[in-house]
Design a protein around this motif. Structure first.
Motif, PDB file in Angstrom:
ATOM      1  N   CYS A  81      -3.219   3.307 -12.336  1.00 58.70           N
ATOM      2  CA  CYS A  81      -3.069   1.884 -12.011  1.00 58.70           C
ATOM      3  C   CYS A  81      -2.227   1.147 -13.050  1.00 58.70           C
ATOM      4  N   SER A  82      -2.381   1.512 -14.299  1.00 62.75           N
ATOM      5  CA  SER A  82      -1.677   0.789 -15.364  1.00 62.75           C
ATOM      6  C   SER A  82      -0.158   0.858 -15.205  1.00 62.75           C
ATOM      7  N   GLY A  83       0.358   1.887 -14.554  1.00 59.79           N
ATOM      8  CA  GLY A  83       1.791   1.999 -14.350  1.00 59.79           C
ATOM      9  C   GLY A  83       2.248   1.644 -12.952  1.00 59.79           C
ATOM     10  N   CYS A  84       1.372   1.084 -12.149  1.00 58.98           N
ATOM     11  CA  CYS A  84       1.672   0.809 -10.744  1.00 58.98           C
ATOM     12  C   CYS A  84       2.310  -0.567 -10.574  1.00 58.98           C
ATOM     13  N   GLU A  85       3.391  -0.624  -9.806  1.00 60.05           N
ATOM     14  CA  GLU A  85       4.109  -1.887  -9.595  1.00 60.05           C
ATOM     15  C   GLU A  85       3.376  -2.869  -8.690  1.00 60.05           C
ATOM     16  N   VAL A  86       2.390  -2.402  -7.926  1.00 62.33           N
ATOM     17  CA  VAL A  86       1.685  -3.292  -6.991  1.00 62.33           C
ATOM     18  C   VAL A  86       0.233  -3.525  -7.419  1.00 62.33           C
ATOM     19  N   ARG A  87      -0.029  -3.357  -8.693  1.00 57.44           N
ATOM     20  CA  ARG A  87      -1.389  -3.529  -9.218  1.00 57.44           C
ATOM     21  C   ARG A  87      -1.969  -4.903  -8.885  1.00 57.44           C
ATOM     22  N   ALA A  88      -1.178  -5.956  -9.030  1.00 57.03           N
ATOM     23  CA  ALA A  88      -1.663  -7.319  -8.763  1.00 57.03           C
ATOM     24  C   ALA A  88      -2.018  -7.493  -7.290  1.00 57.03           C
ATOM     25  N   GLU A  89      -1.166  -6.991  -6.392  1.00 61.06           N
ATOM     26  CA  GLU A  89      -1.447  -7.099  -4.958  1.00 61.06           C
ATOM     27  C   GLU A  89      -2.707  -6.330  -4.587  1.00 61.06           C
ATOM     28  N   CYS A  90      -2.872  -5.172  -5.207  1.00 60.59           N
ATOM     29  CA  CYS A  90      -4.049  -4.341  -4.957  1.00 60.59           C
ATOM     30  C   CYS A  90      -5.330  -5.068  -5.384  1.00 60.59           C
ATOM     31  N   LEU A  91      -5.306  -5.647  -6.572  1.00 58.73           N
ATOM     32  CA  LEU A  91      -6.481  -6.374  -7.065  1.00 58.73           C
ATOM     33  C   LEU A  91      -6.767  -7.587  -6.187  1.00 58.73           C
ATOM     34  N   GLU A  92      -5.730  -8.298  -5.799  1.00 61.72           N
ATOM     35  CA  GLU A  92      -5.906  -9.455  -4.921  1.00 61.72           C
ATOM     36  C   GLU A  92      -6.544  -9.041  -3.597  1.00 61.72           C
ATOM     37  N   TYR A  93      -6.083  -7.931  -3.037  1.00 60.69           N
ATOM     38  CA  TYR A  93      -6.649  -7.409  -1.790  1.00 60.69           C
ATOM     39  C   TYR A  93      -8.136  -7.088  -1.977  1.00 60.69           C
ATOM     40  N   ALA A  94      -8.457  -6.380  -3.048  1.00 54.85           N
ATOM     41  CA  ALA A  94      -9.852  -5.996  -3.296  1.00 54.85           C
ATOM     42  C   ALA A  94     -10.754  -7.207  -3.450  1.00 54.85           C
ATOM     43  N   LEU A  95     -10.285  -8.223  -4.150  1.00 56.47           N
ATOM     44  CA  LEU A  95     -11.088  -9.430  -4.347  1.00 56.47           C
ATOM     45  C   LEU A  95     -11.247 -10.208  -3.049  1.00 56.47           C
ATOM     46  N   SER A  96     -10.186 -10.321  -2.269  1.00 56.56           N
ATOM     47  CA  SER A  96     -10.260 -11.098  -1.032  1.00 56.56           C
ATOM     48  C   SER A  96     -11.022 -10.371   0.064  1.00 56.56           C
ATOM     49  N   GLN A 104       0.822  -1.206   0.000  1.00 61.02           N
ATOM     50  CA  GLN A 104       0.000   0.000   0.000  1.00 61.02           C
ATOM     51  C   GLN A 104       0.859   1.260   0.000  1.00 61.02           C
ATOM     52  N   GLU A 105       1.981   1.226   0.694  1.00 63.29           N
ATOM     53  CA  GLU A 105       2.882   2.377   0.708  1.00 63.29           C
ATOM     54  C   GLU A 105       3.548   2.588  -0.649  1.00 63.29           C
ATOM     55  N   ARG A 106       3.764   1.518  -1.400  1.00 66.48           N
ATOM     56  CA  ARG A 106       4.404   1.615  -2.716  1.00 66.48           C
ATOM     57  C   ARG A 106       3.406   1.941  -3.826  1.00 66.48           C
ATOM     58  N   ALA A 107       2.133   1.863  -3.536  1.00 66.63           N
ATOM     59  CA  ALA A 107       1.106   2.085  -4.559  1.00 66.63           C
ATOM     60  C   ALA A 107       1.120   3.535  -5.048  1.00 66.63           C
ATOM     61  N   LEU A 108       0.974   3.701  -6.355  1.00 63.68           N
ATOM     62  CA  LEU A 108       0.939   5.045  -6.935  1.00 63.68           C
ATOM     63  C   LEU A 108      -0.263   5.846  -6.428  1.00 63.68           C
ATOM     64  N   CYS A 109      -1.356   5.170  -6.138  1.00 61.10           N
ATOM     65  CA  CYS A 109      -2.547   5.892  -5.674  1.00 61.10           C
ATOM     66  C   CYS A 109      -2.310   6.560  -4.322  1.00 61.10           C
ATOM     67  N   ALA A 110      -1.358   6.042  -3.539  1.00 60.97           N
ATOM     68  CA  ALA A 110      -1.045   6.644  -2.248  1.00 60.97           C
ATOM     69  C   ALA A 110      -0.361   7.994  -2.428  1.00 60.97           C
ATOM     70  N   GLN A 111       0.103   8.265  -3.637  1.00 61.46           N
ATOM     71  CA  GLN A 111       0.814   9.513  -3.921  1.00 61.46           C
ATOM     72  C   GLN A 111      -0.030  10.476  -4.740  1.00 61.46           C
ATOM     73  N   THR A 112      -1.304  10.143  -4.951  1.00 60.79           N
ATOM     74  CA  THR A 112      -2.167  10.972  -5.782  1.00 60.79           C
ATOM     75  C   THR A 112      -3.463  11.280  -5.040  1.00 60.79           C
ATOM     76  N   ASP A 113      -4.333  12.007  -5.707  1.00 63.35           N
ATOM     77  CA  ASP A 113      -5.625  12.382  -5.130  1.00 63.35           C
ATOM     78  C   ASP A 113      -6.528  11.150  -5.024  1.00 63.35           C
ATOM     79  N   PRO A 114      -6.912  10.747  -3.806  1.00 67.30           N
ATOM     80  CA  PRO A 114      -7.735   9.542  -3.648  1.00 67.30           C
ATOM     81  C   PRO A 114      -9.122   9.650  -4.282  1.00 67.30           C
ATOM     82  N   GLU A 115      -9.604  10.865  -4.487  1.00 73.15           N
ATOM     83  CA  GLU A 115     -10.933  11.022  -5.077  1.00 73.15           C
ATOM     84  C   GLU A 115     -11.009  10.452  -6.489  1.00 73.15           C
ATOM     85  N   ALA A 116      -9.888  10.407  -7.184  1.00 69.61           N
ATOM     86  CA  ALA A 116      -9.881   9.847  -8.538  1.00 69.61           C
ATOM     87  C   ALA A 116     -10.224   8.366  -8.511  1.00 69.61           C
TER      88      ALA A 116
END
Length: 110
Positions: free
Chosen positions: A71-86, A43-55
């Motif tokens: 998201c398309s350029g984020c290195e932790v996209r897979a972990e993020c999706l896995e978290y959301a699904l679980s 979560q700390e490495r996620a690009l969304c943590a460095q941008t406006d969360p409203e997007a």
């Protein structure tokens, strides 16, 4: 098998013995195999943590284009999706997918 009751108790259903789900200060939940430090790391490495969360949580009918671009350029996209699904996340863009897209993915896999 462990379950959490409405009273926030972790109960071992095989023995029927309740355990506190968290200490009085809200520290780590007892009895879970979940490694919280790994979760915080991605979560700390996620690009969304460095941008406006409203997007990532647009109004109904709002555009998801900017969030998905990030998201398309984020290195932790897979972990993020896995978290959301679980965790059955119902709102927002997670791992580059909207809730509707995550529902379709669950149906296709399950």
């Amino acid at each position: 098998m462990n379950v959490i009751t409405a009273a926030m108790e972790l109960v071992d259903t095989t023995a029927g013995v309740p355990y506190p789900a968290a200490d009085p200060f809200g520290e780590a939940v007892v009895g879970f195999d979940h490694d919280e430090s790994e979760e915080q790391d991605w979560q700390e490495r996620a690009l969304c943590a460095q941008t406006d969360p409203e997007a990532f949580f647009p109004e109904k009918g709002g555009s998801t284009r900017e969030a998905k671009r990030i998201c398309s350029g984020c290195e932790v996209r897979a972990e993020c999706l896995e978290y959301a699904l679980s965790h059955d996340e119902r709102f927002g863009i997670w791992g580059g997918l909207s809730e509707r897209e995550r529902r379709r993915l669950r149906r296709a896999v399950g």
